[in-house]
Scaffold this motif. Structure first.
Motif, mmCIF file in Angstrom:
data_model
loop_
_atom_site.group_PDB
_atom_site.id
_atom_site.type_symbol
_atom_site.label_atom_id
_atom_site.label_comp_id
_atom_site.label_asym_id
_atom_site.label_seq_id
_atom_site.Cartn_x
_atom_site.Cartn_y
_atom_site.Cartn_z
ATOM 1 N N ARG A 160 0.467 -1.366 -0.132
ATOM 2 C CA ARG A 160 0.300 0.111 0.058
ATOM 3 C C ARG A 160 0.330 1.492 -0.073
ATOM 4 O O ARG A 160 0.491 2.253 -0.623
ATOM 5 C CB ARG A 160 -0.805 0.201 1.003
ATOM 6 N N GLN A 161 2.395 1.393 0.779
ATOM 7 C CA GLN A 161 2.931 2.605 1.022
ATOM 8 C C GLN A 161 4.057 2.774 -0.596
ATOM 9 O O GLN A 161 4.030 3.814 -0.239
ATOM 10 C CB GLN A 161 3.450 2.734 2.019
ATOM 11 N N PHE A 162 4.953 1.725 -0.649
ATOM 12 C CA PHE A 162 5.202 1.349 -1.272
ATOM 13 C C PHE A 162 5.074 0.853 -3.048
ATOM 14 O O PHE A 162 4.570 -0.157 -3.351
ATOM 15 C CB PHE A 162 6.487 0.459 -1.138
ATOM 16 N N LYS A 163 5.458 1.657 -3.927
ATOM 17 C CA LYS A 163 5.635 1.459 -5.712
ATOM 18 C C LYS A 163 6.573 0.223 -5.493
ATOM 19 O O LYS A 163 7.628 0.060 -5.046
ATOM 20 C CB LYS A 163 5.835 2.364 -6.117
ATOM 21 N N VAL A 164 5.740 -1.713 -5.863
ATOM 22 C CA VAL A 164 7.141 -2.277 -5.857
ATOM 23 C C VAL A 164 6.873 -3.102 -7.014
ATOM 24 O O VAL A 164 5.296 -3.297 -7.551
ATOM 25 C CB VAL A 164 6.221 -3.644 -4.674
ATOM 26 N N ASP A 165 8.055 -3.711 -7.690
ATOM 27 C CA ASP A 165 7.777 -4.257 -8.844
ATOM 28 C C ASP A 165 7.438 -6.101 -9.349
ATOM 29 O O ASP A 165 7.202 -6.463 -9.839
ATOM 30 C CB ASP A 165 9.184 -3.882 -9.810
#
Length: 515
Positions: free
Chosen positions: A427-432
Motif C-alpha cells: 500500500r505504501q511503496f511502489k513494488v515491482d
C-alpha cells in the motif's frame, strides 16, 4: 564458526592477558617503590652512620682533651698525681678512668692510685685507640681507650662501652650498626669481636672518621625493605591495585570488543572476505536463465565458506549490512562487467537490501555506480527488500524509492508473506515483484492451507500487476504447479544451486544464447 566459537588457544590467551595487564602497573609501581625505598635506606644508613661517627668523635674529643692535659704529668710520682687524675675523671662525663704510663708500664690510675701493669703499644690502632673487651675491673665489658704520648711517657683515658652502645642503639634505632677500631668491632649487643664486622643485607654503608682511627658500618636487616614499603606507601599500594584492576578491566573490555562479532565483521569487510555467489532465476515456459540473485558469502581465512545465516542477521542488527552490501555490489559489478557479453539484454541481477538501506539516499549512488559498469540496458538491477526489520514510510524512504524507479531500478519484496508487514508495504511503496517464500512452495502437493495461501499470493500479484518469483523450487512437481499457475520466474536447487563467479560464468558461456 565465526561469531560463535573461539579457538581454545586464543581463549586461554584472552583469559590470561587481562591478568598480565593488571599486574603490569602493580609490578612497575612496586619496582619503583623498591628502588625508592632502597635509595631511602641508603640515605638513612649514611645519615645514621655519620651521626654515630660524629657522636663517637665528640666522646673521643673529651678523652683526647683529658689525655693531653695529663700527658705532661707522665713520669712523675703517682702519689702527687692521684688528685689530678681523679679531677679529670670527675670533670668529664665520658672519661671513666685516667691512667699514666712510663716506659710501657701503667704505674698510676685514677681507680687504684699506684699500679704496676705492663702495656703494649701494639694494641692501639694508629697508636691512639684500642677497643678492648673489658679489663681486670670489668671483664667482658667493652672499653674504648685513648692513648696520647709515646712508649716512654703516655696518658690513657677510657670511656665505658655503654656510652658507645647508647649511640649504636638510640641513634641507629631500626638499623644495624657496628663500631670498628682496627681489628676489633662492637655491635648493638655490646660485645667486642675480632675481625671484620658482617655486612648488612640491605643498604650496607661504611663511614670512617676523618679525625680518629675508627669507622662505623651501617645497614638494614633482611625484610626491612618490605616492611618499609608497607609502612610508608600504603596509599600508593592501594592506588596501584586500583590501577591494576582498571588496566585489567580496560584490557578485558578491549579484548571483548576486538573479538566481538562487530569487530570480526569489520575486519572481514576490510579484508574483502565477503564474496558474491549467484543463484540463477529462470523464466516460465522455456526455463531459460533470465537473471540471478546475488547472495553474500563469507570466505573466512580459517573457517572457509561461512553460511549466511551465521552472520547476516547480526550484520543487519548492528547496521553493518549497509557497508557490506555496498562492498558486495561493487565487487559484483567489477567481477561481472568484463563478461557482460555473456549476459542477455535485461538480465536481472537481484541484490538483497534491508530497511537500513532505505533510510539513506546513498543507496542511489551505489545503484548508479553498479549500473555504470555495464552497457545501457544490459542489466536490470532489482533490489530485493527483506522484511526482518520493519521499514517505515519516512520521507527519505519514499524519496529513495521514487528516485530508484526513475533510474530504472526495480523493487521486489523478498520472502513475501512471512515478514513484518508485507501487505502494508504494497500500500505504501511502489513494488515491482513479489518473491514467494520457499516455505509455501515446499507445501505444494501437501498442506492444503499453505497451498491456498500460495494461490492467494499468486492471484494478488496478478490483480496488482506485479511480477512474481517463486523461491526454493526443488521438485518437478513444484515447477509444473507454478508454471501452471502463471508464476513468472522460478528459483531453486532444481535449476541451480548458488555458485561462485567462476562457475556462474562457465555455466553462462555453456548455455545457448536466445536469438
Amino acid at each position: 564458526m565465526p561469531l560463535s566459537n573461539k579457538h581454545p588457544g586464543r581463549r586461554r590467551w584472552h583469559a590470561l592477558l587481562p591478568w598480565l595487564m593488571g599486574l603490569l602497573p602493580v609490578l612497575c609501581g612496586v619496582g619503583v617503590m623498591a628502588w625508592q625505598s632502597q635509595r631511602d635506606m641508603y640515605q638513612a644508613s649514611e645519615k645514621t652512620s655519620r651521626l654515630v661517627v660524629a657522636h663517637v668523635e665528640h666522646i673521643l674529643d673529651s678523652l683526647a682533651t683529658a689525655a693531653q692535659a695529663l700527658l705532661p704529668l707522665a713520669g712523675q710520682p703517682c702519689a702527687q698525681l692521684e688528685v689530678a687524675l681523679r679531677s679529670e675523671v670527675t670533670r668529664n662525663a665520658f672519661v671513666r678512668s685516667a691512667n699514666l704510663v712510663s716506659d710501657n708500664i701503667l704505674y698510676c690510675t685514677s681507680l687504684f692510685g699506684e699500679h704496676q701493669e705492663a702495656v703494649s703499644p701494639i694494641h692501639y690502632t694508629d697508636d691512639r685507640l684500642w677497643l678492648m673487651d673489658g679489663n681486670s675491673v670489668t671483664p667482658g665489658h667493652a672499653l674504648l681507650v685513648y692513648r696520647a704520648g709515646n712508649a716512654q711517657r703516655a696518658a690513657l683515658t677510657t670511656v665505658d662501652g655503654d656510652h658507645l652502645l647508647t649511640a649504636l642503639r638510640l641513634i641507629g634505632s631500626g638499623q644495624q650498626l657496628y663500631l670498628r677500631v682496627g681489628g676489633n668491632w662492637m655491635g648493638q649487643d655490646g660485645i667486642v669481636h675480632q675481625g671484620t664486622p658482617p655486612a648488612s643485607p640491605s643498604a650496607a654503608v661504611e663511614q670512617a672518621s676523618t679525625r680518629y682511627p675508627f669507622s662505623v658500618h651501617g645497614g638494614f636487616a633482611t625484610g626491612k625493605q618490605a616492611e618499609l614499603i608497607s609502612h610508608q606507601y600504603p596509599a600508593v599500594m592501594a592506588l596501584l591495585l586500583l590501577l591494576g584492576v582498571a588496566a585489567a578491566g580496560v584490557c578485558h573490555w578491549q579484548l571483548r570488543r576486538a573479538s566481538s562479532p562487530r569487530a570480526e565483521l569489520d575486519r572481514a569487510l576490510q579484508a574483502n572476505e565477503f564474496v558474491p555467489y549467484f543463484q540463477p532465476v529462470v523464466r516460465k515456459g522455456d526455463y531459460h536463465w533470465a537473471g540471478a540473485e546475488v547472495l553474500m558469502r563469507w570466505n573466512h581465512p580459517r573457517e572457509g565458506l561461512v553460511r549466511p545465516d551465521l552472520f547476516i542477521p547480526y550484520a543487519e542488527h548492528s547496521g553493518q549490512i549497509v557497508a557490506m552490501t555496498r562492498a558486495l555490489m561493487l565487487h559484483t559489478a567489477q567481477s561481472l562487467a568484463p563478461y557482460a557479453a555473456l549476459l542477455e539484454d535485461g538480465f536481472h541481477i537481484g541484490i538483497n537490501i534491508t530497511a537500513d538501506h532505505c533510510q539513506d539516499l546513498s543507496l542511489l549512488e551505489d545503484c548508479r555506480t553498479f549500473l555504470q559498469h555495464f552497457p545501457p540496458g544490459r542489466v536490470a538491477l532489482t533490489l530485493e527488500l527483506t522484511e526482518r526489520k520493519l521499514l517505515e514510510a519516512t520521507p527519505v524512504a519514499l524519496e529513495l524509492f521514487a528516485k530508484l524507479h526513475d533510474m530504472g531500478v526495480m523493487i521486489a519484496l523478498d520472502d513475501f508473506g512471512t515478514g513484518q508487514s508485507s501487505l502494508n508495504y504494497l500500500r505504501q511503496f511502489k513494488v515491482d515483484y513479489l518473491k514467494i517464500d520457499q516455505s509455501f512452495v515446499a507445501m505444494i502437493g501437501g498442506d492444503a492451507l499453505s497451498q491456498h495461501i500460495l494461490e492467494s499470493i499468486i492471484e494478488l500479484s496478478a490483480k496488482l500487476g506485479l511480477g512474481i518469483v517463486a523461491e526454493g523450487v526443488e521438485t518437478a512437481t513444484q515447477r509444473d504447479y507454478l508454471q501452471g499457475h502463471g508464476v513468472d520466474f522460478q528459483q531453486g536447487y532444481l535449476f541451480a544451486r548458488p555458485m561462485p563467479l567462476e562457475d556462474f560464468l562457465q555455466a553462462l558461456a555453456a548455455r545457448p544464447r536466445l536469438l
